[in-house]
Motif scaffolding. Structure first.
Motif, short mmCIF file in Angstrom:
data_model
loop_
_atom_site.label_atom_id
_atom_site.label_comp_id
_atom_site.label_asym_id
_atom_site.label_seq_id
_atom_site.Cartn_x
_atom_site.Cartn_y
_atom_site.Cartn_z
N THR A 77 -58.52 -64.03 88.18
CA THR A 77 -59.68 -64.31 87.35
C THR A 77 -60.85 -64.82 88.17
O THR A 77 -60.77 -64.96 89.38
CB THR A 77 -59.33 -65.36 86.27
OG1 THR A 77 -59.17 -66.63 86.92
CG2 THR A 77 -58.04 -65.01 85.54
N LEU A 209 -57.11 -57.17 81.58
CA LEU A 209 -58.22 -58.11 81.67
C LEU A 209 -59.58 -57.43 81.56
O LEU A 209 -60.61 -58.11 81.49
CB LEU A 209 -58.14 -58.91 82.97
CG LEU A 209 -57.01 -59.93 83.05
CD1 LEU A 209 -57.07 -60.69 84.36
CD2 LEU A 209 -57.07 -60.92 81.87
N HIS A 214 -60.90 -60.65 76.97
CA HIS A 214 -61.49 -61.04 78.26
C HIS A 214 -62.85 -60.39 78.49
O HIS A 214 -63.86 -61.06 78.59
CB HIS A 214 -60.52 -60.71 79.39
CG HIS A 214 -60.87 -61.36 80.69
ND1 HIS A 214 -61.05 -60.63 81.84
CD2 HIS A 214 -61.08 -62.65 81.02
CE1 HIS A 214 -61.35 -61.46 82.83
NE2 HIS A 214 -61.36 -62.69 82.36
#
Length: 226
Positions: A77, A209, A214
Motif C-alpha cells: 500500500t 487493490l 481501495h
C-alpha cells in the motif's frame, strides 16, 4: 452516470464480479468488504468521454477509515517508506521551495526534501496513526482535507504533490480545484497515480487493490494528460 472530472455523461466500459472481488480481498488481505457492496447489484466501470479517465460509482463503494487502517501496514500500500515516484519528484523540487504533500502518509518524502533541500514543508494526512508518526518526526501537518486547507492557503505553495492519492478520490473536480488553488502562480503540481493502460500491471483485470473500496478512479497517460 456523469464524469467526476467534467460532468459529462459517461458510458459503461467494463463490469466486475462482486462475489469474486469480495472473496479476493478476504483471501489476500483478510478484509471483509461485503458491507461496501450492500444493495449494489453490479460493479460497473465508467469512462469520462472528455478525459478518458475511468471511474467506479457510487461513492459508497469508497473505503472508510477502518478499511485503510486494515491496510496501512501492508507493504503493497501507499504506506511504504519510499516509492519510485519520490525519487522522480525529488529531482525537480527546487532548493528551499515551500511544499505541500496531500495524503503524505508517514512523511518520508517531506522529511527528505526538508533535510536535504531545505524545503519548508507541510503535509495533509487523514489517517490518525500516520498523523501521529508525522508529529513524532517533527513534520508540520494537519488532518484537514485539501478542500478545507485551501480556504486559508490560496497561492501559498511553490509545489503541491499527491502520490497515490488521486485514484482514491470520488469528487475529482472539487479536489483538483482546491489543490491547484493552493499553488503560487507558475507553481509545480506533481501527481503520481497507478498506470491503468487499460488495467494495472498490463491486462490483470482482477488486481484487488485496484478495485473498490481501495481505488475509485483509473488513470493512464492519456487521461492524466487530458
Amino acid at each position: 452516470m456523469y464524469s467526476p472530472v467534467t460532468g459529462s455523461k459517461s458510458r459503461v466500459v467494463d463490469s466486475f464480479d462482486i462475489p469474486a472481488t469480495i472473496a479476493g480481498y478476504k483471501k489476500d488481505f483478510g478484509i471483509d468488504i461485503s458491507k461496501y457492496f450492500k444493495d449494489i447489484k453490479e460493479l460497473l466501470l465508467y469512462e469520462c468521454p472528455d478525459t478518458k479517465m475511468r471511474f467506479f460509482y457510487p461513492a459508497v463503494l469508497a473505503g472508510d477509515g477502518d478499511f485503510y487502517a486494515s491496510l496501512e501496514d501492508d507493504e503493497n500500500t501507499y504506506y511504504r517508506e519510499w516509492k519510485w515516484e519520490y525519487d522522480e519528484a525529488f529531482k525537480i523540487v527546487v532548493q528551499g521551495s515551500r511544499v505541500l504533500d496531500i495524503g503524505c502518509g508517514r512523511g518520508a518524502f517531506l522529511a527528505k526534501i526538508k533535510n536535504e533541500k531545505g524545503c519548508d514543508v507541510f503535509g495533509l494526512e487523514l489517517n490518525p496513526s500516520a498523523y501521529k508518526t508525522l508529529q513524532q518526526r517533527g513534520i508540520p501537518a494537519s488532518m484537514q482535507s485539501i478542500q478545507e486547507h485551501s480556504k486559508t492557503n490560496t497561492e501559498q505553495y511553490d509545489v503541491v504533490a499527491l502520490f497515490q492519492v488521486l485514484e482514491h478520490i470520488n469528487d475529482v473536480k472539487d479536489f483538483m480545484t482546491a489543490t491547484v488553488s493552493c499553488l503560487k502562480k507558475k507553481g509545480l503540481l506533481i501527481i503520481g497515480v497507478p498506470n491503468n493502460a487499460p488495467y494495472l500491471f498490463g491486462n490483470n483485470k482482477y488486481e484487488w487493490l485496484n478495485l473498490p473500496p481501495h481505488h475509485m478512479g483509473w488513470w493512464n497517460r492519456e487521461s492524466l494528460t487530458n
